[in-house]
Structures are given as C-alpha cells and as structure tokens.
Design a protein around this motif. Structure first.
Motif, PDB file in Angstrom:
ATOM      1  N   ARG A   1       0.838  -1.212   0.000  1.00 27.41           N
ATOM      2  CA  ARG A   1       0.000   0.000   0.000  1.00 27.41           C
ATOM      3  C   ARG A   1       0.868   1.255   0.000  1.00 27.41           C
ATOM      4  NH1 ARG A   1      -3.285  -3.344   3.331  1.00 27.41           N
ATOM      5  NH2 ARG A   1      -2.330  -2.526   5.239  1.00 27.41           N
TER       6      ARG A   1
ATOM      7  N   TYR B   1       2.018   1.805  -3.484  1.00 27.89           N
ATOM      8  CA  TYR B   1       0.943   2.364  -4.311  1.00 27.89           C
ATOM      9  C   TYR B   1       0.869   3.875  -4.124  1.00 27.89           C
ATOM     10  CZ  TYR B   1      -3.671   3.010  -6.407  1.00 27.89           C
ATOM     11  OH  TYR B   1      -4.709   3.426  -7.202  1.00 27.89           O
ATOM     12  N   GLY B   2       0.939   4.332  -2.878  1.00 30.07           N
ATOM     13  CA  GLY B   2       0.856   5.760  -2.616  1.00 30.07           C
ATOM     14  C   GLY B   2       1.973   6.545  -3.275  1.00 30.07           C
TER      15      GLY B   2
ATOM     16  N   VAL C   1       2.290   5.048  -7.660  1.00 30.26           N
ATOM     17  CA  VAL C   1       1.100   5.242  -8.493  1.00 30.26           C
ATOM     18  C   VAL C   1       0.501   6.629  -8.285  1.00 30.26           C
ATOM     19  CG1 VAL C   1      -1.173   4.334  -9.109  1.00 30.26           C
ATOM     20  CG2 VAL C   1       0.656   2.766  -8.412  1.00 30.26           C
ATOM     21  N   GLU C   2       0.203   6.973  -7.035  1.00 32.90           N
ATOM     22  CA  GLU C   2      -0.484   8.237  -6.773  1.00 32.90           C
ATOM     23  C   GLU C   2       0.444   9.440  -6.903  1.00 32.90           C
ATOM     24  OE1 GLU C   2      -4.106   6.949  -3.821  1.00 32.90           O
ATOM     25  OE2 GLU C   2      -2.192   7.441  -2.874  1.00 32.90           O
TER      26      GLU C   2
ATOM     27  N   ARG D   1       0.410   2.362 -13.439  1.00 35.90           N
ATOM     28  CA  ARG D   1      -1.054   2.441 -13.403  1.00 35.90           C
ATOM     29  C   ARG D   1      -1.695   1.218 -14.056  1.00 35.90           C
ATOM     30  NH1 ARG D   1      -2.918   7.212 -11.580  1.00 35.90           N
ATOM     31  NH2 ARG D   1      -1.552   9.045 -11.658  1.00 35.90           N
TER      32      ARG D   1
ATOM     33  N   ALA E   1      -1.089  -1.866 -11.299  1.00 32.48           N
ATOM     34  CA  ALA E   1      -1.428  -1.707  -9.881  1.00 32.48           C
ATOM     35  C   ALA E   1      -2.840  -2.224  -9.590  1.00 32.48           C
ATOM     36  CB  ALA E   1      -1.321  -0.241  -9.479  1.00 32.48           C
ATOM     37  N   ASP E   2      -3.035  -2.634  -8.360  1.00 31.54           N
ATOM     38  CA  ASP E   2      -4.355  -3.036  -7.865  1.00 31.54           C
ATOM     39  C   ASP E   2      -5.027  -1.782  -7.315  1.00 31.54           C
ATOM     40  OD1 ASP E   2      -6.565  -4.031  -6.560  1.00 31.54           O
ATOM     41  OD2 ASP E   2      -5.428  -5.117  -5.022  1.00 31.54           O
ATOM     42  N   HIS E   3      -5.805  -1.106  -8.163  1.00 35.31           N
ATOM     43  CA  HIS E   3      -6.404   0.160  -7.750  1.00 35.31           C
ATOM     44  C   HIS E   3      -7.517  -0.052  -6.727  1.00 35.31           C
ATOM     45  CE1 HIS E   3      -4.078   2.255 -10.780  1.00 35.31           C
ATOM     46  NE2 HIS E   3      -4.501   1.414 -11.696  1.00 35.31           N
TER      47      HIS E   3
ATOM     48  N   GLY F   1      -7.654  -2.343  -4.340  1.00 33.99           N
ATOM     49  CA  GLY F   1      -7.036  -2.541  -3.028  1.00 33.99           C
ATOM     50  C   GLY F   1      -5.983  -1.519  -2.703  1.00 33.99           C
ATOM     51  N   ARG F   2      -5.714  -0.599  -3.630  1.00 35.39           N
ATOM     52  CA  ARG F   2      -4.684   0.429  -3.463  1.00 35.39           C
ATOM     53  C   ARG F   2      -3.351  -0.214  -3.094  1.00 35.39           C
ATOM     54  NH1 ARG F   2      -6.173   5.511  -2.968  1.00 35.39           N
ATOM     55  NH2 ARG F   2      -4.569   5.976  -1.418  1.00 35.39           N
ATOM     56  N   ARG F   3      -2.955  -1.215  -3.911  1.00 36.86           N
ATOM     57  CA  ARG F   3      -1.733  -1.961  -3.678  1.00 36.86           C
ATOM     58  C   ARG F   3      -0.928  -2.006  -4.970  1.00 36.86           C
ATOM     59  NH1 ARG F   3      -3.233  -6.950  -3.850  1.00 36.86           N
ATOM     60  NH2 ARG F   3      -1.849  -8.025  -2.376  1.00 36.86           N
TER      61      ARG F   3
END
Length: 369
Positions: free
Chosen positions: A19, A22-23, A26-27, A33, A36-38, A40-42
């Motif tokens: 996680r 991801y932050g 990705v973010e 993108r 990523a597992d959007h 689950g935000r992982r």
C-alpha cells in the motif's frame, strides 16, 4: 524522529509495504497504473513472491520507506533479466553471485534523511550473508551522483526507457574488488589465473554513456563539456551567460552528462523529479498529452518549471536524434548552491528565468503576456 527498518515477515507487513508503494509510485509519481491493484490500493509485482522486502516505520508505526532485494539464488524474473541486460552475465557467472535491488522509495517528507541509507544497510547484510558479489539496480537521473558516490557503476549499453517505470539508469555495485569477484566466479585465463568473464570485463570498462563530476577529476570532466559550453557563448542568452569559467565550473561541479538514444523519454509528464537539464548536443521534442509543443536544441534548458514552481513535470521530453547529450543538474545541488553561493545562484537562476520568459513569448507570439 527515529525510524526503524525491518524485513517483512508477516502478511500484514507485506500488505503495508504494497500500500505504501501504491501511494508513492502510483499516486505520487503516476507510474505502474496498468499493473497496480487500484481497488485494493496496492502495488504488487511477481518478483515479490520470492524476494526479500524491506520496510521502515516511524515513531507512530507508519511505513515511511521500502525496498526489495531479489537474490539470484532464488531466481530472476524475465522482466529483470531483460531490463538489466543480465543474459550475458548469467551465461558466464553463477546466478547465486548476483542480486537485484529495486523499489527503494521513501516518504516525501523524509527524502534526504538517512532512511534510504538504513534500508540499503539492511539489504547489505543479506547480500553479504548470501555471498553475493554483483548487485544490479537503477536510478533516475537526479539521483545518479548519489548512487555513483556510493559505489555504483553504469554498465548498460542503453538506459531503461519503460512506459511504466520511466527513464532509469542501470547501475552495478561490486561486493569487494575485481580480484575477489574473479576468484568467486572461478573463471581462469590462459595461464590459469583467476580472471573476469568477458561480459563483466566489458561492463566495467564502459564509460561512454555517462560522465559524472562525482567520479572524474575536475579537469577531465570539464574537458567533456568545455567544447559544448564554448559553443553556447555564441548565443545571446544561455544558462551560464555572464559567468566566468570558474563560476561555470562551480555550477556544474555535481552534474552528470547523459547520452540518450532516439526515442528515450527523458522526462515523463506528471513525474515528481525536479532536476534541471541543459542540452549539450542533439535535438529533443517536448510533447504535452502527445502533442508536439516545442523542440529543444543545444543551449536550451528544460525541467526548470518543476524546479522553480515545485510542481510535477508538465510535459514529456523525448530524445529525437542520435547523439543527444544532456547535462543533468540535481535540484539538491542547486539548492545547496543557493544556500552557499547565493550571488552565483542568482546569476544562474536569472538566466534560466529569462530563457523561460523567451520561450513563453515565442509560444504566445502575437498576444500580450
């Protein structure tokens, strides 16, 4: 604030790291993108199943850093073999002597602190315990000086130019000297003495794609940029206009020269790096959402808006011709120059600001700005 580094032992540890990735990736950085597992935000990758995952927590127990080490003894993925050009190495040396360090990332508010070094030291313990002699990794251009100073060597014929990962420079780190490495591999020359395989010998000898002020003598590095900078003096305005040679040398004292291949995306729109680039040779194209908005020639500066305004990259920049050479000035070096040599920094930044204004005037020809 204190930070504790750890190896992920439980599924909860791993999920926290996924996680956090991801932050950041990705973010914040706009990468991965597609994979990523959007929901689950992982951000989880195939290599995570057989690699060592490291993390860092602050006093409140929040994850503030992570990295990953893949040991050759446990196997490299096809993506890793391709991305790091490992095929030739694996054909001549045991995989158990190799490892790949990736996905080193620290929370924005702790970048520049010792967190990254702590994560590297923890990974170094596993490298040494596993008898690893070659560690492969990569970095963005603005982190090149730091990694070269830490013992990294550039080795690949081409830099990594990935839609998902962005523009990265492959690096090799040796565990010990070359004699130790040769002895560990067990290859012998015609006289029966330990020697390095041809692939490693060639990689260590490479030095034409990257030139760094961090590793070269000042005079030697200056020789690589002097002709290009002298040609800039023919321009009415350039980044070092009005600076004498000693001041120019001070400005580029921690810079790197990077050679790019046609099609290399040097900057990615939305990227978070804030270093500046000066075009020494060749032509680059600036594209905004795929539309060509500018062409860069020797003497042009790019990346200045992200540095001056502390914003994400506003456009993509691609190398358009063979023989592109760019001078990379890290934002940390420029901030240090501003703090220690404010008069010199003011001259440099004034030139850059004037160049930016000139570019805006051209873009808005016929309108009042």
């Amino acid at each position: 604030m204190t930070v504790e580094v750890f190896r992920a032992q439980s599924e909860q540890d791993r999920e926290e790291l996924f996680r956090f990735r991801y932050g950041v990736y990705v973010e914040e950085m706009g990468r991965y993108r597609r994979t990523a597992d959007h929901g689950g935000r992982r951000l989880v990758e195939p290599e995570d199943t057989h690699s060592i995952l490291y993390g860092a927590r602050d006093d409140d127990g929040q994850v503030v850093g992570t990295s990953r080490l893949t040991l050759g003894a446990d196997g490299f993925s096809p993506r890793q073999i391709d991305q790091y050009s490992l095929g030739a190495f694996l054909a001549e040396a045991p995989a158990r002597l190799m490892a790949i360090g990736e996905r080193l990332m620290v929370a924005p508010h702790l970048r520049g602190w010792a967190v990254a070094s702590q994560l590297r030291e923890l990974a170094r313990e596993d490298v040494e315990a596993g008898g690893v002699r070659l560690v492969f990794g990569n970095c963005e251009p603005h982190l090149l000086s730091m990694n070269l100073s830490a013992g990294g060597r550039t080795y690949a014929e081409r830099n990594i130019n990935s839609e998902e990962a962005g523009y990265l420079i492959p690096l090799m780190f040796l565990g010990g000297d070359t004699d130790t490495l040769a002895a560990a591999i067990g290859s012998l020359d015609k006289d029966g003495r330990p020697c390095l395989p041809g692939s490693i010998e060639a990689a260590l000898a490479r030095g034409d794609a990257i030139h760094s002020a961090s590793l070269m003598a000042p005079g030697e590095y200056w020789a690589h940029v002097q002709d290009a900078l002298e040609r800039l003096d023919q321009e009415e305005l350039h980044a070092f206009a009005g600076l004498d040679p000693s001041e120019t040398r001070e400005c580029i004292s921690r810079s790197n020269i990077i050679e790019c291949a046609p099609g290399d995306r040097v900057l990615k729109q939305g990227g978070s790096s804030q270093n500046l680039f000066l075009v020494l040779e060749g032509t680059l194209e600036v594209r905004h959402h795929g539309r060509l908005v500018n062409v860069l020639q020797p003497g042009d500066v790019f990346g200045e808006m992200a540095f001056l305004l502390e914003l994400p990259r506003q456009s993509d920049v691609y190398a358009a011709t063979p023989g592109v050479r760019i001078l990379s000035l890290s934002d940390s070096t420029l901030h240090k120059l501003m703090a220690e040599e404010p008069t010199l920094a003011a001259k440099l930044l004034l030139n850059i600001s004037r160049m930016l204004c000139g570019r805006l005037i051209k873009a808005n020809a016929g309108t009042d700005i």
